[in-house]
Write a protein that holds these residues in place. Structure first.
Motif, PDB file in Angstrom:
ATOM      1  N   CYS A  54      -3.233  18.084   3.996  1.00  0.00           N
ATOM      2  CA  CYS A  54      -2.892  16.761   4.346  1.00  0.00           C
ATOM      3  C   CYS A  54      -1.678  16.783   4.543  1.00  0.00           C
ATOM      4  N   LEU A  56      -0.449  13.386   5.670  1.00  0.00           N
ATOM      5  CA  LEU A  56       0.608  12.135   5.144  1.00  0.00           C
ATOM      6  C   LEU A  56       1.709  11.826   4.640  1.00  0.00           C
ATOM      7  N   CYS A  57       2.350  12.999   3.423  1.00  0.00           N
ATOM      8  CA  CYS A  57       3.468  12.747   3.044  1.00  0.00           C
ATOM      9  C   CYS A  57       3.720  13.873   3.459  1.00  0.00           C
ATOM     10  N   ARG A  59       4.662  15.877   1.143  1.00  0.00           N
ATOM     11  CA  ARG A  59       4.200  17.170   0.198  1.00  0.00           C
ATOM     12  C   ARG A  59       2.949  17.877   0.979  1.00  0.00           C
ATOM     13  N   PHE A  60       2.843  17.651   1.551  1.00  0.00           N
ATOM     14  CA  PHE A  60       2.163  18.012   3.074  1.00  0.00           C
ATOM     15  C   PHE A  60       1.255  19.184   2.111  1.00  0.00           C
ATOM     16  N   CYS A  61       0.082  18.459   0.834  1.00  0.00           N
ATOM     17  CA  CYS A  61      -0.524  19.195  -0.117  1.00  0.00           C
ATOM     18  C   CYS A  61      -1.391  19.745   0.274  1.00  0.00           C
ATOM     19  N   GLY A  69      -4.250  15.458  -4.404  1.00  0.00           N
ATOM     20  CA  GLY A  69      -3.871  15.825  -3.906  1.00  0.00           C
ATOM     21  C   GLY A  69      -2.291  15.440  -4.834  1.00  0.00           C
ATOM     22  N   PHE A  70      -1.056  15.817  -5.098  1.00  0.00           N
ATOM     23  CA  PHE A  70       0.144  15.170  -6.127  1.00  0.00           C
ATOM     24  C   PHE A  70      -0.400  13.548  -6.464  1.00  0.00           C
ATOM     25  N   CYS A  71      -0.811  12.939  -4.996  1.00  0.00           N
ATOM     26  CA  CYS A  71      -0.975  11.407  -5.267  1.00  0.00           C
ATOM     27  C   CYS A  71      -2.019  11.344  -6.008  1.00  0.00           C
ATOM     28  N   ARG A  74      -6.022  11.241  -3.095  1.00  0.00           N
ATOM     29  CA  ARG A  74      -6.739  11.848  -1.719  1.00  0.00           C
ATOM     30  C   ARG A  74      -7.310  13.597  -2.322  1.00  0.00           C
ATOM     31  N   ASN A 120       2.405   8.817  -4.288  1.00  0.00           N
ATOM     32  CA  ASN A 120       3.335  10.314  -3.662  1.00  0.00           C
ATOM     33  C   ASN A 120       4.538  10.816  -5.095  1.00  0.00           C
ATOM     34  N   ILE A 170       0.041   6.035   0.928  1.00  0.00           N
ATOM     35  CA  ILE A 170      -0.966   7.193  -0.047  1.00  0.00           C
ATOM     36  C   ILE A 170      -2.252   6.105  -0.394  1.00  0.00           C
TER      37      ILE A 170
HETATM   38  S1  SF4 Z   1       0.756  13.576  -2.013  1.00  0.00           S
HETATM   39 FE1  SF4 Z   1      -1.370  13.138  -1.404  1.00  0.00          FE
HETATM   40  S2  SF4 Z   1      -0.572  11.899   0.521  1.00  0.00           S
HETATM   41 FE2  SF4 Z   1       0.759  13.329  -0.188  1.00  0.00          FE
HETATM   42  S3  SF4 Z   1       0.649  14.779   0.714  1.00  0.00           S
HETATM   43 FE3  SF4 Z   1       0.000  14.984  -1.119  1.00  0.00          FE
HETATM   44  S4  SF4 Z   1      -2.195  14.184  -0.887  1.00  0.00           S
HETATM   45 FE4  SF4 Z   1      -1.011  13.462   0.924  1.00  0.00          FE
END
Ligand code: SF4
Length: 389
Positions: A54, A56-57, A59-61, A69-71, A74, A120, A170
């Motif tokens: 990912c 998007l943020c 963290r690049f999960c 992901g952490f959020c 997603r 996130n 998110i």
């Molecule tokens: S926390 Fe969510 S938005 Fe951020 S990188 Fe992980 S999956 Fe993507």
């Protein structure tokens, strides 16, 4: 960058996680739910090892099939990223725009506000943890398409829609589609965000927004690392991006937590950075913490701390510094940088005197940064829940 967290590895179907949500839905809503909830995600790419990353943020999960992901919202499904909360919200309320807080954006107007679930960041002091922690979504969920939200905002006389309560980054696909539906009706969009967004998504996200309130939660990497499980640098990049690359109106909020981010030294550095990198006209709000989530032992912020922070920031040359979550007429009102006169009188979310004409001080003519009309709206402090069908 983080690999996905191990406790999110097994993902049962949504209705197995939230059985009571399923029971709450109407027949029509049940027909809608599969298409509304699970939406193709953007801002990701496939990795050589079969996982998806990912983007998007910050963290690049990196997610294996089925992982979230952490959020939490997603997920990797079928070798692609999906957003699992598209069209699902924590409920809708009409708020005063000052509650976001935005003091220089259509003062006194009503804003239709909603959030989804998840976050996130992992702030130990979260003041909205029942929403940002997805376990309570079965109590909060309601369904609404972007068009239905825009129509509801228009029907209720709201000048804007706010993506708030949890971080819209998110659920960016849902927020952007809603913003587009709102723009088509002349309704503005407001992001209330921590500003923790990756570079590739940032431009697209803010192109859809008219205004933002960005949390600057502290001014040390240690604060972000230890209390938010995040980093400060990407947030400063977002703030500079907003100032230098966009016309988005934005204000900054710092929640002052006793003993954590309220020292004179940190406040001096924060205010200096804002003045130097963003200029004196970006409003800065210092708001009061109440004990919540993982920080129940930390005391409330004394009003004197807010007043001290405001004095420090004003001394650095910032023009608009506010205290929030307290009754403080001086700290809550807008004062003219030119003549010192009262421009907008506030007591918490109640507005009084309004002395702005054509975007200028009615007394001395000094141009006031922000989006102002010649008469203020009078929504007041009301908070009205709205049901969108
Ligand atoms: S926390 Fe969510 S938005 Fe951020 S990188 Fe992980 S999956 Fe993507």
């Amino acid at each position: 960058m983080c690999d996905s967290v191990s406790h999110f590895t097994f993902i049962p179907p949504l209705h197995a996680i939230f059985p009571s949500l399923r029971d709450m839905l109407t027949v029509e809503a049940r027909a809608m739910d599969e298409t509304l909830f699970e939406h193709p995600g953007r801002w990701w790419h496939a990795l050589d090892d079969g996982r998806v990353q990912c983007d998007l943020c910050p963290r690049f999960c990196r997610l294996k099939e089925g992982q979230r992901g952490f959020c939490f919202v997603r997920q990797c499904q079928g070798g692609a990223m999906i957003l699992t909360t598209y069209g699902r919200s924590s409920g809708f309320c009409i708020d005063p725009i000052e509650k976001k807080p935005l003091n220089h954006f259509l003062p006194g107007s009503a804003v239709l506000s909603f959030g989804t679930a998840g976050c996130n960041l992992g702030c130990r002091f979260c003041q909205n943890w029942d929403i940002s922690k997805a376990r309570e979504i079965d109590k909060l969920a309601s369904l609404a398409s972007p068009e239905a939200i825009a129509a509801a905002a228009a029907d209720h006389g709201c000048r804007s829609v706010a993506f708030t309560y949890n971080d819209p980054v998110i659920f960016a696909e849902y927020a952007l589609d809603t913003a587009a539906a709102c723009r088509a009706r002349g309704i503005r969009s407001v992001a209330v965000t921590a500003g923790y967004i990756g570079e590739t998504a940032r431009a697209e996200f803010y192109a859809g927004m008219d205004a933002a309130n960005v949390d600057l939660k502290g001014f040390t990497e240690g604060f972000y690392k230890n209390l938010c499980f995040a980093q400060l640098a990407p947030i400063l990049e977002t703030l500079e991006y907003l100032k230098k690359e966009t016309s988005v109106w934005f204000e900054i909020t710092t929640l002052l937590i006793p003993g954590q981010n309220d020292s004179d030294d940190e406040l001096h550095k924060l205010a200096e950075w804002v003045a130097e990198h963003l200029g004196p006209d970006v409003p800065l709000h210092f708001t009061a913490f109440h004990p919540d989530f993982k920080m129940l032992e930390t005391p409330h912020t004394p009003p004197a701390t807010l007043t001290r922070a405001r004095a420090i920031a004003l001394a650095k040359g910032l023009h608009f510094v506010y205290t929030g979550n307290v009754h403080d007429r001086d700290g809550g009102s807008t004062w003219c940088p030119g003549c010192g006169g009262l421009l907008i009188e506030r007591d918490w979310y109640e507005l009084g005197i309004y002395n702005i004409k054509d975007g200028r001080c009615a007394k001395c003519g000094h141009a006031i940064a922000g989006h102002f009309e010649n008469t203020r709206q009078d929504w007041g402090a009301r908070r009205v829940p709205v049901r969108i069908v």
